[in-house]
Design a protein around this motif. Structure first.
Motif, mmCIF file in Angstrom:
data_model
loop_
_atom_site.group_PDB
_atom_site.id
_atom_site.type_symbol
_atom_site.label_atom_id
_atom_site.label_comp_id
_atom_site.label_asym_id
_atom_site.label_seq_id
_atom_site.Cartn_x
_atom_site.Cartn_y
_atom_site.Cartn_z
ATOM 1 N N GLN A 27 -12.469 -16.686 29.365
ATOM 2 C CA GLN A 27 -11.328 -17.376 28.769
ATOM 3 C C GLN A 27 -10.642 -16.498 27.727
ATOM 4 O O GLN A 27 -9.412 -16.421 27.677
ATOM 5 C CB GLN A 27 -11.775 -18.686 28.112
ATOM 6 C CG GLN A 27 -12.109 -19.779 29.063
ATOM 7 C CD GLN A 27 -12.582 -21.029 28.334
ATOM 8 O OE1 GLN A 27 -13.135 -20.961 27.231
ATOM 9 N NE2 GLN A 27 -12.359 -22.176 28.954
ATOM 10 N N THR A 28 -11.428 -15.852 26.903
ATOM 11 C CA THR A 28 -10.876 -14.985 25.860
ATOM 12 C C THR A 28 -10.117 -13.825 26.477
ATOM 13 O O THR A 28 -8.993 -13.513 26.056
ATOM 14 C CB THR A 28 -12.003 -14.470 24.935
ATOM 15 O OG1 THR A 28 -12.655 -15.605 24.350
ATOM 16 C CG2 THR A 28 -11.467 -13.559 23.850
ATOM 17 N N GLU A 29 -10.695 -13.191 27.463
ATOM 18 C CA GLU A 29 -10.047 -12.056 28.125
ATOM 19 C C GLU A 29 -8.735 -12.477 28.770
ATOM 20 O O GLU A 29 -7.715 -11.787 28.635
ATOM 21 C CB GLU A 29 -10.980 -11.462 29.171
ATOM 22 C CG GLU A 29 -10.405 -10.223 29.845
ATOM 23 C CD GLU A 29 -11.374 -9.607 30.858
ATOM 24 O OE1 GLU A 29 -10.883 -9.058 31.850
ATOM 25 O OE2 GLU A 29 -12.592 -9.690 30.637
ATOM 26 N N GLY A 34 -2.749 -12.220 28.592
ATOM 27 C CA GLY A 34 -1.437 -12.843 28.552
ATOM 28 C C GLY A 34 -0.722 -12.659 27.230
ATOM 29 O O GLY A 34 0.510 -12.691 27.171
ATOM 30 N N ALA A 35 -1.458 -12.434 26.171
ATOM 31 C CA ALA A 35 -0.868 -12.318 24.838
ATOM 32 C C ALA A 35 0.054 -11.117 24.705
ATOM 33 O O ALA A 35 1.023 -11.161 23.948
ATOM 34 C CB ALA A 35 -1.960 -12.259 23.771
ATOM 35 N N ALA A 36 -0.210 -10.059 25.424
ATOM 36 C CA ALA A 36 0.648 -8.871 25.342
ATOM 37 C C ALA A 36 2.075 -9.225 25.754
ATOM 38 O O ALA A 36 3.043 -8.818 25.104
ATOM 39 C CB ALA A 36 0.085 -7.758 26.221
ATOM 40 N N ALA A 42 8.338 -12.985 22.543
ATOM 41 C CA ALA A 42 8.627 -13.613 21.256
ATOM 42 C C ALA A 42 9.498 -12.714 20.389
ATOM 43 O O ALA A 42 10.415 -13.185 19.716
ATOM 44 C CB ALA A 42 7.332 -13.957 20.534
ATOM 45 N N THR A 43 9.234 -11.434 20.422
ATOM 46 C CA THR A 43 10.032 -10.494 19.641
ATOM 47 C C THR A 43 11.475 -10.464 20.139
ATOM 48 O O THR A 43 12.421 -10.446 19.347
ATOM 49 C CB THR A 43 9.414 -9.084 19.705
ATOM 50 O OG1 THR A 43 8.084 -9.164 19.192
ATOM 51 C CG2 THR A 43 10.213 -8.092 18.884
#
Length: 119
Positions: A27-29, A34-36, A42-43
């Protein structure tokens, strides 16, 4: 039940901590992979205070729904006299979730206030 399972990412229950640790790592991986993309989007999108608002509202709504679901899990755990340590962890998660929704609500209010102050 299938819709709820898909919504909450339910999987089978694990009785082995090694399997649980593997699931948690997975789950963390997945989240960090996806966070990248999230940071880049967002930027690009969040160019002013009002542009931030819809994303924060969306996240708050999803977290609130999940926290209310967890409250049901907590109630069930209490009603079934499940182990006190489990109930304590659920209470902490619910409390933290509610705190998070309040912080996000404050963030949304700040976007509106900052926008008004800027005009």
């Amino acid at each position: 039940m299938e819709v709820a399972a898909a919504r909450f990412g339910w999987r089978r229950a694990y009785g082995d901590t090694t399997e649980i640790d593997g699931l948690l790592s997975e789950q963390t991986e997945t989240a960090y992979t996806g966070a990248a993309n999230h940071a880049a989007l967002a930027t690009a999108k969040n160019t002013d205070v009002l542009a931030v608002q819809p994303g924060v509202l969306d996240v708050r709504g999803r977290i609130l729904a999940d926290v209310l679901y967890l409250e049901g899990v907590l109630t069930g755990a209490r009603n079934r006299s499940l182990p006190p340590e489990l109930i304590e962890h659920l209470e902490d998660a619910v409390d933290h979730g509610h705190e998070m929704t309040m912080l996000l609500a404050d963030t949304v209010r700040t976007t509106a206030a900052a926008h008004t102050a800027g005009h």
